[in-house]
Motif scaffolding. Structure first.
Motif, short mmCIF file in Angstrom:
data_model
loop_
_atom_site.label_atom_id
_atom_site.label_comp_id
_atom_site.label_asym_id
_atom_site.label_seq_id
_atom_site.Cartn_x
_atom_site.Cartn_y
_atom_site.Cartn_z
N TYR A 132 0.84 -1.20 0.00
CA TYR A 132 0.00 0.00 0.00
C TYR A 132 0.87 1.25 0.00
O TYR A 132 0.65 2.19 -0.78
CB TYR A 132 -0.91 0.01 1.23
N ALA A 133 1.87 1.30 0.92
CA ALA A 133 2.72 2.48 1.02
C ALA A 133 3.52 2.71 -0.26
O ALA A 133 3.74 3.85 -0.68
CB ALA A 133 3.67 2.33 2.21
N MET A 134 3.97 1.63 -0.89
CA MET A 134 4.69 1.73 -2.15
C MET A 134 3.81 2.39 -3.21
O MET A 134 4.23 3.29 -3.95
CB MET A 134 5.09 0.32 -2.61
N ALA A 135 2.55 1.96 -3.27
CA ALA A 135 1.62 2.53 -4.25
C ALA A 135 1.37 4.00 -3.96
O ALA A 135 1.29 4.83 -4.89
CB ALA A 135 0.32 1.74 -4.24
N VAL A 136 1.23 4.36 -2.68
CA VAL A 136 1.07 5.77 -2.31
C VAL A 136 2.23 6.60 -2.83
O VAL A 136 2.05 7.67 -3.44
CB VAL A 136 0.96 5.92 -0.78
N ASP A 137 3.42 6.11 -2.61
CA ASP A 137 4.63 6.84 -3.03
C ASP A 137 4.70 6.99 -4.55
O ASP A 137 5.07 8.04 -5.05
CB ASP A 137 5.85 6.09 -2.50
N TRP A 138 4.33 5.94 -5.29
CA TRP A 138 4.51 5.98 -6.74
C TRP A 138 3.45 6.82 -7.46
O TRP A 138 3.70 7.27 -8.58
CB TRP A 138 4.49 4.54 -7.29
N ILE A 139 2.29 7.04 -6.84
CA ILE A 139 1.30 7.91 -7.49
C ILE A 139 1.11 9.20 -6.68
O ILE A 139 0.06 9.86 -6.77
CB ILE A 139 -0.06 7.19 -7.66
N TRP A 140 2.10 9.57 -5.92
CA TRP A 140 1.98 10.68 -4.97
C TRP A 140 1.43 11.94 -5.61
O TRP A 140 0.56 12.62 -5.05
CB TRP A 140 3.33 10.96 -4.33
N GLU A 141 1.91 12.29 -6.79
CA GLU A 141 1.52 13.55 -7.42
C GLU A 141 0.05 13.56 -7.82
O GLU A 141 -0.51 14.63 -8.12
CB GLU A 141 2.38 13.83 -8.65
N LYS A 142 -0.61 12.42 -7.80
CA LYS A 142 -2.03 12.34 -8.14
C LYS A 142 -2.94 12.35 -6.91
O LYS A 142 -4.15 12.25 -7.03
CB LYS A 142 -2.30 11.07 -8.95
N LEU A 143 -2.34 12.48 -5.74
CA LEU A 143 -3.12 12.48 -4.50
C LEU A 143 -3.28 13.90 -3.99
O LEU A 143 -2.31 14.66 -3.92
CB LEU A 143 -2.44 11.62 -3.44
N SER A 144 -4.50 14.26 -3.61
CA SER A 144 -4.75 15.56 -3.00
C SER A 144 -4.40 15.50 -1.51
O SER A 144 -4.17 14.41 -0.95
CB SER A 144 -6.21 15.94 -3.17
N SER A 145 -4.38 16.65 -0.88
CA SER A 145 -4.12 16.68 0.56
C SER A 145 -5.16 15.87 1.33
O SER A 145 -4.83 15.15 2.28
CB SER A 145 -4.12 18.13 1.07
N SER A 146 -6.40 15.97 0.91
CA SER A 146 -7.43 15.19 1.60
C SER A 146 -7.26 13.70 1.35
O SER A 146 -7.54 12.88 2.24
CB SER A 146 -8.82 15.65 1.15
N ASP A 147 -6.79 13.34 0.13
CA ASP A 147 -6.49 11.93 -0.13
C ASP A 147 -5.42 11.42 0.83
O ASP A 147 -5.55 10.33 1.42
CB ASP A 147 -5.99 11.75 -1.57
N VAL A 148 -4.36 12.21 0.96
CA VAL A 148 -3.24 11.80 1.83
C VAL A 148 -3.73 11.63 3.26
O VAL A 148 -3.37 10.67 3.96
CB VAL A 148 -2.10 12.83 1.75
N GLN A 149 -4.55 12.57 3.72
CA GLN A 149 -5.06 12.47 5.09
C GLN A 149 -5.92 11.23 5.26
O GLN A 149 -5.82 10.53 6.27
CB GLN A 149 -5.85 13.73 5.43
N ALA A 150 -6.77 10.95 4.27
CA ALA A 150 -7.66 9.79 4.37
C ALA A 150 -6.87 8.49 4.34
O ALA A 150 -7.17 7.54 5.09
CB ALA A 150 -8.68 9.83 3.23
#
Length: 921
Positions: A132-150
């Motif tokens: 999961y964390a790997m996927a977060v890191d690899w698409i980071w630029e597509k995540l909004s601040s609210s996405d990151v918080q969620a």
């Protein structure tokens, strides 16, 4: 900023470690995403490899097909997300550089990954959390601040410190991996506030100071057992690679030989005829789950041909499966790490023996050849104890050929029994389940668990101590109870593989009491060494020197076998307990045993055991009906009323039925053979010091006899003569530094390869022969009269103290020494008492005696080298006394090396007469 560290190597010989000491500066944290495995600047290299004509194009095509099939099926499992995210990353790079005009689909892959992350449950700390964390890191630029918080809310709370606890445990591996990947994903983000940055720093410090050095101690050998180890390996390699990529440090260098050796361990512990790992520690699952089979990262970083072979096997498996098969989920790692310049290994050119985890877990694997289903295969281990799945089996060995011949009878599967932990602990984990030496001290108590002995002792199996399970790194290095075995020597060539180990710490009750806060008990041993030698290709020789602290402590040599063995020279023996199907049967004085693997799964290999020492012995069979409460396969003996070992006073530790969810699997258990029972060789004469010398001959079932094998005795050495094939000699008492030996061969023995062990390492030795007698003498010593020097140039003893040479010559008439007219007489005066021991030999020979106040003897006279036929040794006070038994054994050796011994006594002289007794009022 890169942390400035001074890393010192592990100094296991002194049980110390100099851990890395950090400066005030922090570990480097990449400023931008991606941070896990590669940076933004490195994705262009990955994308280039995946272009048309690139080295990884085929991987990319399968990766995209797999991602499309799983997205099309709506699969949001964490194992798929790295595949989706990497396709996005590659397409994004191609679009940005205009490769083929751009237009590659990005959104399908990142948007599905984002949705999967947002809809996921709480991550926990298993391997899936890292994905999961790997996927977060690899698409980071597509995540909004609210996405990151969620998403961060599902990832768990960051930790501020990582302690060195249970360093090799599977959960420790998972936690370390997740902490690193989680902090790399969220450090510096809207959810950080400093906590994720602190987690990253703490985790990197733990990896450098504990996690990587722990892998160095393990080497290529799996501390947690083959089943778990093959699963954990990719988590560990991910951790080291991510640490390296993020910090700029070489994490792989910190692990020492671990990555280099792991592929060898898989190959060399894979018994050819079984196709599964040797359970030298234990196993609970099939060895390979294809999800984890890809180890391209280790092949690339260690440039390891063994792991490269596994990687290629994984790719070929993918090509043979449906593209939607979940087992293809590691395709993303092929695109990242496959290195086509690393060759695959070749069985024909691979070494026939390897030592893995030297100065750590320390296993030696040896074979007649890789890739051959009829190969002879063996393992010998003597190293550290790192984890609870290991067994109390320091110095244990296993042998296989067309079947399971010398077994490890304990493995983890039966630990799940309803019979309860006490039964599992009392057998599978204990020395009695392995090919070790038992020393039965009736006062010794064994305890299981942590430092609290309140649950009481468990069964006394005469074996090795039970240290605490799952220690941390510093405990292993500081506490000698985690160092049960020490490999003193290893060398291998076409003629032999030689191992020597000191096993004293495996029986060190005094150290255990100090370490565990359990009742003190003095050690039962003062010395134990084992030499395990593969005389390639046909014979194994096992030499044990065991010195106890009490002559009444019975010593037993254990050999676990797959089926009911036949004692070929012991008649019908004496049934002491049970019946013909399952029980305990003694064969006093027997020396030759044959056992055949009875499994229909294999080719029915056989094993002969030739017992050469001790001279006074009982060969015993204990076993039968190994899945029955009334069986004897899991038998632990007890003690008679005099405190001496008596197997009939023991009990069966059958494990019972498995727990729900782990039902009995006949085929699986059959493949992971747990054994019929064991052969015991008991030294029956009480003695402080005993030598066990055994020759093992793996062969086909059709072999009706073992090649003629005899014992060779000299004053300072003892060995085995396999007529016209091999001769091997060991120091009778010493493991090194012997300067000369002479021995006489059997009349029919005219050719063979001789190996003399325990010589002075690095010294030159001259070899002479005359009429079937061979002399090996250190240079500078006089040559024997009339003998011919047969080896030129004179050989030099190896670093392990071995000299090997070929002998070919006509055997002369044997020189036989016969002792007659053995007698003892008192000499001197009553005030100056002495005993003369006299005997006659048929040929001129030297003179020496063993003597003592009991039948155990224990003392030697000085050698009188004069060659005579009439012999006399005089013992005076304190060696001989009034009103005390004197036991003795006389020895004489002729110039040709032949020798004889004869036992006499006890001699007893009456008390001093009253006339010379002074009364004191």
């Amino acid at each position: 900023m890169r942390r400035n560290l001074s890393y010192a190597p592990l100094l296991l010989t002194t049980l110390t470690i100099l851990l890395a000491v950090g400066a005030a500066s922090a570990y480097n944290l990449p400023p931008n995403h991606p941070r896990v495995f590669f940076t933004g600047s490195e994705i262009d290299e990955i994308a280039d490899r995946c272009k048309e004509g690139g080295t990884h194009r085929a991987f990319y095509e399968k990766l995209k097909q797999f991602a499309d099939s799983r997205i099309g099926a709506g699969k949001t499992k964490s194992v798929y997300l790295p595949d989706y995210a990497l396709v996005y990353k590659i397409h994004k790079q191609w679009n940005e550089e205009g490769y083929q005009g751009g237009g590659f689909d990005e959104e399908t892959y990142w948007s599905f990954t984002r949705s999967a992350l947002l809809s996921s449950a709480n991550w926990g700390t298993g391997s899936y959390a890292a994905e999961y964390a790997m996927a977060v890191d690899w698409i980071w630029e597509k995540l909004s601040s609210s996405d990151v918080q969620a998403i961060a809310a599902k990832a768990g709370n960051p930790v501020t410190s990582v302690a060195d606890g249970q360093t090799w445990r599977d959960n420790t591996t998972y936690y370390t991996l997740v902490y690193l990947f989680r902090s790399l994903a969220f450090a510096g983000s809207v959810v950080d506030g400093g906590a994720y940055t602190a987690e990253y720093q703490a985790t990197c410090g733990y990896i450098e100071d504990y996690f990587a050095p722990a892998l160095e101690l393990m080497g290529g050998v799996g501390a947690t057992g083959p089943g778990y180890e093959t699963i954990l390996q990719f988590d560990r390699s991910w951790t080291i690679e991510a640490f390296t990529a993020a910090t700029g440090m070489d994490g792989w260098a910190l692990t020492g030989k671990w990555a280099e050796e792991w592929g060898k361990w898989i190959v060399y512990s894979d018994v050819p005829h079984r196709g599964v790992l040797e359970p030298n520690q234990d196993t609970v699952t099939p060895v390979w789950s294809d999800k984890y089979k890809n180890v391209a990262i280790i092949a690339a970083r260690a440039r390891d041909p063994y792991n490269q072979d596994f990687t290629w096997d994984y790719w070929e498996d993918i090509l043979g499966r449906s593209i939607s098969d979940e087992k293809n989920c590691a395709l993303w790692s092929l695109a990242l790490w496959y290195d086509p310049t690393v060759p695959t290994y070749s069985p024909s050119t691979s070494p026939k023996a390897v030592r893995l985890g030297a100065d750590g877990m320390d296993h030696v694997y040896m074979t007649t050849g890789l890739g051959d289903n009829d190969a002879t295969w063996a393992c010998f281990e003597a190293g550290l104890y790192l984890y609870g799945h290991q067994h109390q089996d320091a110095g244990a060995f296993t042998i296989h050929r067309k079947g399971d011949l010398a077994l490890d009878s304990g493995f983890y599967g039966q630990y799940r029994s309803t019979a309860g932990g006490s039964h599992a602990i009392n057998y599978y984990h204990r020395s009695t389940a392995h090919n070790t030496v038992s020393i039965y001290d009736p006062g010794e108590e064994f305890y299981w668990g942590a430092s609290d002995p309140s649950n009481g002792p468990i069964a006394n199996d005469g074996g090795q101590i039970l240290p605490r399970s799952a220690p941390n790194l510093e405990e292993v290095l500081a506490d000698s109870t985690f160092h049960p075995g020490k490999m003193l020597a290893f060398e291998t060539n076409d003629s032999y593989t030689y191992c020597q180990a000191d096993l004293h710490n495996a029986y060190n009750q005094e150290a255990l009491a100090e370490s565990r806060d359990i009742p003190f008990h003095p050690n039962k041993l003062s010395h134990i060494t084992r030499e395990f030698v593969f005389l390639r290709p046909d014979y194994f020789v096992v030499m044990d020197r065991v010195v106890s602290t009490d002559a009444d402590f019975v010593k037993v040599w254990n050999l676990h076998v797959a089926s009911d063995p036949s004692v070929l020279d012991g008649g019908s023996g004496t049934l002491r307990m049970g019946n013909a199907e399952a029980g305990i049967r003694d064969y006093p004085g027997a020396s030759l045993v044959k056992v055949t693997d009875a499994s229909d799964l294999y080719s029915r290999g056989s094993l002969f055991l030739k017992v050469l020492l001790p001279e006074q012995r009982t060969v015993r069979k204990i076993g039968g009906r190994n899945r029955d409460d009334d069986g004897f396969a899991y038998w632990i003996g007890g003690f008679d009323g005099n405190g001496r070992y008596d197997p009939t006073e023991g009990q069966n530790f059958y494990w019972g039925d498995w727990l729900s969810g782990h039902e009995y699997n006949e085929d699986y258990i059959e493949r992971m053979t747990i054994g019929w029972g064991r052969i015991e060789v008991e030294a029956t004469d009480p003695a402080l010091s005993d030598v066990f010398l055994n020759v093992l001959y793996p062969c086909d079932e059709s072999a009706s006899s073992m090649p003629e094998t005899r014992r060779i005795d000299t004053e300072n050495m003892v060995g085995a003569e396999i007529v016209n094939e091999r001769v091997i000699l060991f120091g009778r008492e010493s493991t090194d530094g012997i300067d000369s030996v002479s021995y006489h061969l059997s009349p029919e023995d005219t050719t063979g390869v001789h190996t003399v062990c325990n010589l002075d390492a690095g010294q030159t030795y001259r070899v002479f022969a005359l009429d079937g007698t061979v002399w090996v003498r250190r240079s500078g010593m006089p040559a024997p009269d009339g003998a011919e020097e047969i080896v030129s140039p004179a050989p030099t003893a190896t670093a392990s103290g071995l000299v090997t040479f070929s002998y070919s010559g006509e055997a002369g008439d044997p020189v036989l020494v016969e002792i007659t007219d053995l007698r003892a007489e008192s000499v001197g005066t009553p005030e100056d008492f002495a005993v003369a021991i006299r005997w006659t030999t048929n040929v001129a020979a030297d003179t020496r005696i063993e003597f003592g106040a009991t039948a155990a003897l224990g003392s030697w006279s000085a050698l009188d080298p004069a060659l005579v036929t009439e012999h006399e040794i005089v013992l005076s006070d304190p060696d001989a006394r009034h009103d005390q038994d004197l036991y003795y054994r006389v020895h004489s050796a002729a110039s040709g090396g032949a020798s004889a011994a004869e036992t006499g006594g006890p001699f007893h002289e009456d008390v001093l007469p009253p006339a010379i007794i002074t009364w004191v009022e």
